[in-house]
Design a protein around this motif. Structure first.
Motif, PDB file in Angstrom:
ATOM      1  N   VAL A 249       0.832  -1.179  -0.037  1.00 49.03           N
ATOM      2  CA  VAL A 249       0.117  -0.042   0.117  1.00 49.03           C
ATOM      3  C   VAL A 249       0.951   1.312  -0.093  1.00 49.03           C
ATOM      4  CG1 VAL A 249      -1.550   1.191   1.328  1.00 49.03           C
ATOM      5  CG2 VAL A 249      -1.773  -1.103   1.247  1.00 49.03           C
ATOM      6  N   TYR A 250       0.546   2.243  -0.819  1.00 49.58           N
ATOM      7  CA  TYR A 250       1.121   3.455  -0.951  1.00 49.58           C
ATOM      8  C   TYR A 250       0.170   4.497  -0.307  1.00 49.58           C
ATOM      9  CZ  TYR A 250       4.320   1.921  -4.603  1.00 49.58           C
ATOM     10  OH  TYR A 250       5.309   1.386  -5.373  1.00 49.58           O
ATOM     11  N   ILE A 251       0.828   5.251   0.860  1.00 52.62           N
ATOM     12  CA  ILE A 251      -0.212   5.825   1.556  1.00 52.62           C
ATOM     13  C   ILE A 251       0.379   7.171   1.924  1.00 52.62           C
ATOM     14  CG2 ILE A 251       0.944   4.981   3.795  1.00 52.62           C
ATOM     15  CD1 ILE A 251      -1.999   5.195   4.876  1.00 52.62           C
ATOM     16  N   GLY A 275       1.744   5.130   9.414  1.00 49.73           N
ATOM     17  CA  GLY A 275       2.542   3.995   9.807  1.00 49.73           C
ATOM     18  C   GLY A 275       1.778   3.290  10.628  1.00 49.73           C
ATOM     19  N   ASN A 276       1.013   3.856  11.573  1.00 47.49           N
ATOM     20  CA  ASN A 276       0.181   3.146  12.552  1.00 47.49           C
ATOM     21  C   ASN A 276      -0.935   2.472  11.804  1.00 47.49           C
ATOM     22  OD1 ASN A 276       1.498   3.312  15.029  1.00 47.49           O
ATOM     23  ND2 ASN A 276       0.592   5.428  15.280  1.00 47.49           N
ATOM     24  N   ALA A 286       4.493  -1.493   3.246  1.00 42.08           N
ATOM     25  CA  ALA A 286       3.655  -0.129   2.934  1.00 42.08           C
ATOM     26  C   ALA A 286       4.665   0.957   2.790  1.00 42.08           C
ATOM     27  CB  ALA A 286       3.102   0.382   4.225  1.00 42.08           C
ATOM     28  N   ILE A 287       4.441   1.890   1.881  1.00 45.82           N
ATOM     29  CA  ILE A 287       5.429   3.243   1.503  1.00 45.82           C
ATOM     30  C   ILE A 287       4.704   4.477   1.384  1.00 45.82           C
ATOM     31  CG2 ILE A 287       6.555   4.098  -0.428  1.00 45.82           C
ATOM     32  CD1 ILE A 287       6.901   1.217  -1.690  1.00 45.82           C
ATOM     33  N   PHE A 311       5.070   1.822  11.564  1.00 46.44           N
ATOM     34  CA  PHE A 311       4.470   0.712  10.726  1.00 46.44           C
ATOM     35  C   PHE A 311       5.189  -0.849  11.242  1.00 46.44           C
ATOM     36  CE2 PHE A 311       5.324  -2.030   6.452  1.00 46.44           C
ATOM     37  CZ  PHE A 311       3.937  -2.477   6.753  1.00 46.44           C
ATOM     38  N   ARG A 312       6.384  -0.838  11.360  1.00 42.83           N
ATOM     39  CA  ARG A 312       7.203  -1.987  11.933  1.00 42.83           C
ATOM     40  C   ARG A 312       7.223  -2.046  13.336  1.00 42.83           C
ATOM     41  NH1 ARG A 312      11.640  -0.615   7.264  1.00 42.83           N
ATOM     42  NH2 ARG A 312      10.350  -1.756   5.462  1.00 42.83           N
TER      43      ARG A 312
END
Length: 314
Positions: A249-251, A275-276, A286-287, A311-312
């Protein structure tokens, strides 16, 4: 597997190209500046997906159109409420006395709600809108289904999920049979869940269900593009409902964490928030994209660091 490329440089407005490998078919997400987008790529675009029509997401539509006119192809444009009127206005602002009526055809799909998509056509040289019908799905072709959700950015902002169609592969080494047209017949029976279908192989007739163990269903790749959205519970519930367990997913991550006050004022997201939500969606990759044009390369690095930490969870 679907492939995506960001075609905008830092300090340019966002545009993402999605390619279908070995097909020559492309889809475009938003029409911001795109210095890296080639004329050949533009001419291979069969569908354009607009999140919303703020100028930084729609300003380059004319440039895209310029390289499509004369193709004779049908190009689909998907976007939020009133997208049909906005495309019509852009096209009618030029003079088209030298353009043939078969130079191109646009089919515009206006997203009114999750289950109401209005379909319009636009053709040169007069570009008069014609409402064709209303349907309850957005887009499907031989390669993908496109799902979506409507997010709040103080206006509707459409987030898109491109779902590559599943494929069925045949285990040649484990079959013991010679190849033949029976394989395609078996795959068709498998996809239609028709276990009683009779399949003839080398003079012997089998029930399809007895051969299904020779096939494997390969889940299609899921690629999402989430553009501008406010950081709020309602948006996040919608994102989780559509983008859960996506492959990539690009966000939108417009602001640094230190500028999250501006994010609230302008109905945008910020680094750790984006990120969350990607972590909560359990997406595989995710990017972060679409940074404020005020930012430098070091600011972008700061955003990416905060995003991936959230994110991680490390």
């Amino acid at each position: 597997m679907l492939q995506a490329e960001i075609k905008s440089l830092l300090k340019e407005d966002i545009s993402i190209l999605i390619k279908i490998p070995n097909s020559g078919k492309h889809y475009l997400c938003d029409c911001g500046e795109a210095s890296l987008l080639t004329v050949k790529e533009v001419q291979s675009i069969s569908a354009i997906f607009i999140s919303h029509t703020h100028i930084d997401h729609f300003s380059n539509f004319d440039g895209i159109f310029r390289h499509q006119i004369g193709s004779g192809e049908k190009v689909v444009i998907c976007g939020p409420k009133n997208i049909h009127q906005q495309v019509e206005a852009r096209l009618k602002s030029y003079t088209w006395n030298l353009i043939d009526e078969n130079a191109i055809a646009y089919e515009i799909r206006e997203i009114v709600s999750k289950d109401e998509i209005n379909i319009y056509t636009l053709r040169p040289p007069h570009w008069n809108l014609e409402l064709i019908n209303t349907q309850n799905f957005l887009f499907e072709d031989e390669y993908v289904n496109v799902d979506f959700t409507i997010l709040d950015h103080k206006i509707d902002s459409i987030a898109y999920l491109f779902k590559e169609k599943d494929t069925v592969s045949f285990n040649e080494t484990g079959s013991g049979f010679k190849k033949g047209k029976w394989i395609s017949e078996l795959k068709t029976a498998f996809e239609n869940n028709n276990g009683d279908k009779e399949i003839e192989i080398e003079g012997t007739v089998y029930k399809a269900a007895d051969l299904f163990h020779l096939l494997t269903r390969n889940k299609g790749y899921k690629l999402g593009v989430i553009m501008d959205h406010a950081v709020d519970k309602s948006n996040y519930e919608k994102i989780k409902a559509v983008f859960g367990a996506a492959d990539l997913v690009y966000i939108e991550t417009f602001y640094k964490d230190s500028d999250q006050e501006f994010a609230g004022i302008n109905h945008h997201s910020f680094a750790s928030a984006s990120g969350n939500i990607m972590n909560e969606c359990e997406v595989k990759e995710a990017i972060p994209i679409h940074f404020s044009r005020r930012y430098t390369e070091s600011d972008q690095e700061e955003i990416e660091t905060a995003f991936y930490k959230a994110f991680r969870k490390n």
